[in-house]
Motif scaffolding. Structure first.
Motif, PDB file in Angstrom:
ATOM      1  N   ASN A  65      -5.188  -7.808  -9.057  1.00 52.38           N
ATOM      2  CA  ASN A  65      -5.962  -8.885  -9.688  1.00 52.38           C
ATOM      3  C   ASN A  65      -7.305  -9.078  -8.998  1.00 52.38           C
ATOM      4  OD1 ASN A  65      -4.011  -9.480 -11.610  1.00 52.38           O
ATOM      5  ND2 ASN A  65      -2.998 -11.007 -10.335  1.00 52.38           N
ATOM      6  N   ASP A  66      -7.337  -8.916  -7.679  1.00 54.87           N
ATOM      7  CA  ASP A  66      -8.583  -9.088  -6.913  1.00 54.87           C
ATOM      8  C   ASP A  66      -9.371  -7.788  -6.801  1.00 54.87           C
ATOM      9  OD1 ASP A  66      -8.108 -11.854  -6.276  1.00 54.87           O
ATOM     10  OD2 ASP A  66      -6.614 -11.173  -4.823  1.00 54.87           O
ATOM     11  N   PHE A  67      -8.654  -6.658  -6.794  1.00 59.35           N
ATOM     12  CA  PHE A  67      -9.312  -5.347  -6.674  1.00 59.35           C
ATOM     13  C   PHE A  67      -8.771  -4.430  -7.771  1.00 59.35           C
ATOM     14  CE2 PHE A  67      -8.842  -7.127  -2.368  1.00 59.35           C
ATOM     15  CZ  PHE A  67     -10.191  -7.292  -2.032  1.00 59.35           C
ATOM     16  N   PRO A  68      -9.352  -4.484  -8.967  1.00 62.30           N
ATOM     17  CA  PRO A  68      -8.817  -3.718 -10.115  1.00 62.30           C
ATOM     18  C   PRO A  68      -8.754  -2.215  -9.886  1.00 62.30           C
ATOM     19  CG  PRO A  68     -10.422  -5.363 -10.845  1.00 62.30           C
ATOM     20  CD  PRO A  68     -10.505  -5.304  -9.352  1.00 62.30           C
ATOM     21  N   HIS A  69      -9.520  -1.703  -8.931  1.00 62.01           N
ATOM     22  CA  HIS A  69      -9.545  -0.263  -8.708  1.00 62.01           C
ATOM     23  C   HIS A  69      -8.447   0.218  -7.775  1.00 62.01           C
ATOM     24  CE1 HIS A  69     -11.536  -1.946  -5.188  1.00 62.01           C
ATOM     25  NE2 HIS A  69     -11.402  -0.774  -4.569  1.00 62.01           N
ATOM     26  N   VAL A  70      -7.551  -0.680  -7.334  1.00 59.89           N
ATOM     27  CA  VAL A  70      -6.553  -0.312  -6.334  1.00 59.89           C
ATOM     28  C   VAL A  70      -5.610   0.783  -6.839  1.00 59.89           C
ATOM     29  CG1 VAL A  70      -4.914  -2.113  -7.042  1.00 59.89           C
ATOM     30  CG2 VAL A  70      -4.863  -1.239  -4.691  1.00 59.89           C
ATOM     31  N   ARG A  71      -5.321   0.795  -8.136  1.00 55.62           N
ATOM     32  CA  ARG A  71      -4.435   1.831  -8.672  1.00 55.62           C
ATOM     33  C   ARG A  71      -5.075   3.217  -8.592  1.00 55.62           C
ATOM     34  NH1 ARG A  71       0.787  -0.108  -9.144  1.00 55.62           N
ATOM     35  NH2 ARG A  71       0.746  -2.228  -9.988  1.00 55.62           N
ATOM     36  N   SER A  72      -6.362   3.273  -8.860  1.00 57.24           N
ATOM     37  CA  SER A  72      -7.042   4.569  -8.784  1.00 57.24           C
ATOM     38  C   SER A  72      -7.125   5.059  -7.344  1.00 57.24           C
ATOM     39  CB  SER A  72      -8.445   4.462  -9.394  1.00 57.24           C
ATOM     40  OG  SER A  72      -9.236   3.514  -8.695  1.00 57.24           O
ATOM     41  N   VAL A  73      -7.258   4.133  -6.396  1.00 50.74           N
ATOM     42  CA  VAL A  73      -7.247   4.508  -4.983  1.00 50.74           C
ATOM     43  C   VAL A  73      -5.879   5.075  -4.604  1.00 50.74           C
ATOM     44  CG1 VAL A  73      -7.373   3.625  -2.618  1.00 50.74           C
ATOM     45  CG2 VAL A  73      -9.023   2.842  -4.333  1.00 50.74           C
ATOM     46  N   HIS A  74      -4.837   4.420  -5.084  1.00 51.16           N
ATOM     47  CA  HIS A  74      -3.472   4.866  -4.799  1.00 51.16           C
ATOM     48  C   HIS A  74      -3.220   6.280  -5.322  1.00 51.16           C
ATOM     49  CE1 HIS A  74       1.150   4.096  -5.306  1.00 51.16           C
ATOM     50  NE2 HIS A  74       0.882   4.837  -4.253  1.00 51.16           N
ATOM     51  N   LYS A  75      -3.803   6.604  -6.477  1.00 48.69           N
ATOM     52  CA  LYS A  75      -3.583   7.909  -7.104  1.00 48.69           C
ATOM     53  C   LYS A  75      -4.588   8.974  -6.644  1.00 48.69           C
ATOM     54  CE  LYS A  75      -1.643   5.864 -11.321  1.00 48.69           C
ATOM     55  NZ  LYS A  75      -1.816   5.690 -12.791  1.00 48.69           N
ATOM     56  N   HIS A  76      -5.497   8.602  -5.768  1.00 46.84           N
ATOM     57  CA  HIS A  76      -6.519   9.556  -5.316  1.00 46.84           C
ATOM     58  C   HIS A  76      -5.850  10.756  -4.634  1.00 46.84           C
ATOM     59  CE1 HIS A  76      -9.965  11.212  -3.105  1.00 46.84           C
ATOM     60  NE2 HIS A  76     -10.726  10.572  -3.999  1.00 46.84           N
ATOM     61  N   PRO A  77      -6.353  11.965  -4.858  1.00 48.48           N
ATOM     62  CA  PRO A  77      -5.744  13.167  -4.254  1.00 48.48           C
ATOM     63  C   PRO A  77      -5.603  13.099  -2.746  1.00 48.48           C
ATOM     64  CG  PRO A  77      -7.318  13.801  -5.945  1.00 48.48           C
ATOM     65  CD  PRO A  77      -7.453  12.314  -5.775  1.00 48.48           C
ATOM     66  N   THR A  78      -6.591  12.517  -2.060  1.00 53.57           N
ATOM     67  CA  THR A  78      -6.510  12.434  -0.596  1.00 53.57           C
ATOM     68  C   THR A  78      -5.343  11.557  -0.161  1.00 53.57           C
ATOM     69  OG1 THR A  78      -8.911  12.749  -0.390  1.00 53.57           O
ATOM     70  CG2 THR A  78      -7.752  11.769   1.494  1.00 53.57           C
ATOM     71  N   VAL A  79      -5.163  10.423  -0.833  1.00 56.06           N
ATOM     72  CA  VAL A  79      -4.053   9.524  -0.515  1.00 56.06           C
ATOM     73  C   VAL A  79      -2.726  10.214  -0.818  1.00 56.06           C
ATOM     74  CG1 VAL A  79      -2.957   7.320  -1.068  1.00 56.06           C
ATOM     75  CG2 VAL A  79      -5.448   7.469  -0.906  1.00 56.06           C
ATOM     76  N   ALA A  80      -2.657  10.880  -1.962  1.00 58.90           N
ATOM     77  CA  ALA A  80      -1.424  11.564  -2.353  1.00 58.90           C
ATOM     78  C   ALA A  80      -1.072  12.681  -1.360  1.00 58.90           C
ATOM     79  CB  ALA A  80      -1.579  12.131  -3.761  1.00 58.90           C
ATOM     80  N   LYS A  81      -2.076  13.450  -0.928  1.00 61.53           N
ATOM     81  CA  LYS A  81      -1.818  14.538   0.019  1.00 61.53           C
ATOM     82  C   LYS A  81      -1.451  14.010   1.398  1.00 61.53           C
ATOM     83  CE  LYS A  81      -4.778  17.906  -2.348  1.00 61.53           C
ATOM     84  NZ  LYS A  81      -6.003  18.725  -2.270  1.00 61.53           N
ATOM     85  N   THR A  82      -2.053  12.893   1.790  1.00 64.50           N
ATOM     86  CA  THR A  82      -1.701  12.282   3.076  1.00 64.50           C
ATOM     87  C   THR A  82      -0.241  11.856   3.087  1.00 64.50           C
ATOM     88  OG1 THR A  82      -3.977  11.478   3.379  1.00 64.50           O
ATOM     89  CG2 THR A  82      -2.239  10.412   4.683  1.00 64.50           C
ATOM     90  N   LEU A  83       0.179  11.221   2.005  1.00 67.63           N
ATOM     91  CA  LEU A  83       1.564  10.783   1.909  1.00 67.63           C
ATOM     92  C   LEU A  83       2.516  11.975   1.848  1.00 67.63           C
ATOM     93  CD1 LEU A  83       3.522   8.427   1.654  1.00 67.63           C
ATOM     94  CD2 LEU A  83       3.154   8.452  -0.819  1.00 67.63           C
ATOM     95  N   ALA A  84       2.129  13.008   1.098  1.00 69.95           N
ATOM     96  CA  ALA A  84       2.974  14.206   1.008  1.00 69.95           C
ATOM     97  C   ALA A  84       3.125  14.873   2.370  1.00 69.95           C
ATOM     98  CB  ALA A  84       2.385  15.188  -0.008  1.00 69.95           C
TER      99      ALA A  84
END
Length: 315
Positions: A65-84
């Motif tokens: 609600n405060d940061f509408p772009h948070v979902r796109s950050v979560h799905k970013h390739p760098t974030v996904a690869k870090t978690l993987a």
């Protein structure tokens, strides 16, 4: 509110973890690829990477609600690869609950006779229903935390319908239901050759003799002083009550409430039931149900595909 109280509590805990991390390391609260990546690496040093993945979902839900772009950050390739990468590096053997078997349910039902105590009849009916209908324990009993107890999830007595060799009850709500219309559950003796309907009828007779005018289906005597009549003291069984009864019959620590759902799904696979039917019976919205089949993967594949039927065409 769309989220369940339990989910709200878990999401709030995840958000507190993220905010504490940002304050400790002098990072902005506003989500970014770097912040999320740093948070993943830091948090994976203390908890399982799979749990961090769940944390991120809760953080996104709280911040969108405060940061509408948070979902796109979560799905970013760098974030996904870090978690993987963290999952590969910190992977541990998954410890799953042991499944109950048809023989376990048969033995429990066999110990139930018409003159059994009400508690024994209630437990046998809960165990048999949960096993047949692939239910979560939380869909049968109340959580121990009072703030998480909700009558919206309580199965009502009027929804119980006895049939020939079977019975049906209405599950008011479940996780995959988006509109809250509930789900009708059918428990048939012929599914596993168990006397489920007989045990359930014995329980209902006992329940109606004690609490005929109470709306709840599952009831047990409340722990009140002896001067209070038992007819006025019915209460919904709790998580801890069920587990205490379960431990008396099954001392193995690997047998817990989730063993009903895992055991029911495994039993259906052993009988060669088509995958799409198991998924529908367990109300799974994805192939996550495969995790509930407690068999060796090679044997699992042979069992599931032994009698694979084509899914009906979607009209």
């Amino acid at each position: 509110m769309a989220l369940e109280p339990g989910s709200c509590s878990s999401y709030s805990s995840a958000l507190n973890s993220y905010v504490t991390f940002c304050h400790t390391h002098n990072l902005p609260i506003e989500p970014s690829v770097d912040t999320f990546s740093f948070y993943i690496v830091f948090t994976c040093a203390f908890i399982q990477p799979d749990s961090v993945d769940t944390y991120l979902s809760g953080i996104c839900s709280c911040l969108e609600n405060d940061f509408p772009h948070v979902r796109s950050v979560h799905k970013h390739p760098t974030v996904a690869k870090t978690l993987a990468g963290c999952k590969k590096r910190g992977r541990r053997e998954v410890v799953r609950k042991l499944p109950l078997t048809v023989e376990d349910i048969t033995r429990t039902c066999a110990q139930t006779v018409p003159d059994s105590s009400h508690d024994a009849l209630l437990f046998a009916a809960l165990l048999s229903t949960g096993f047949h209908a692939l239910l979560h324990l939380g869909e049968l009993v109340w959580p121990d935390t009072v703030s998480l107890q909700s009558y919206r999830k309580v199965i009502l007595r009027r929804s119980f319908t006895p049939l020939s060799g079977s019975y049906s009850v209405l599950l008011p709500t479940h996780k995959s239901s988006r509109v809250g219309t509930g789900h009708s559950l059918l428990v048939a003796d012929q599914t596993y050759g168990l006397p489920a309907s007989g045990v359930m009828q014995q329980y209902v007779l006992s329940r109606d003799s004690l609490w005929r005018y109470h709306p709840e289906l599952w009831l047990l005597p409340r722990g009140l002083p002896l001067l209070i009549p038992i007819r006025l003291s019915g209460q919904i069984p709790t998580h801890s009550w069920f587990l205490a009864r379960l431990r008396l019959l099954f001392p193995d620590p690997g047998i817990l409430g989730h063993s009903m759902r895992a055991g029911g799904a495994t039993a259906l696979a052993l009988r060669g039931v088509a995958p799409y039917l198991i998924q529908a019976a367990g109300r799974w919205s994805s192939d996550e149900w495969l995790k509930y089949i407690r068999k060796h993967p090679i044997l699992q594949q042979a069992l599931i595909h032994a009698r694979v039927e084509p899914a009906p065409p979607v009209s």
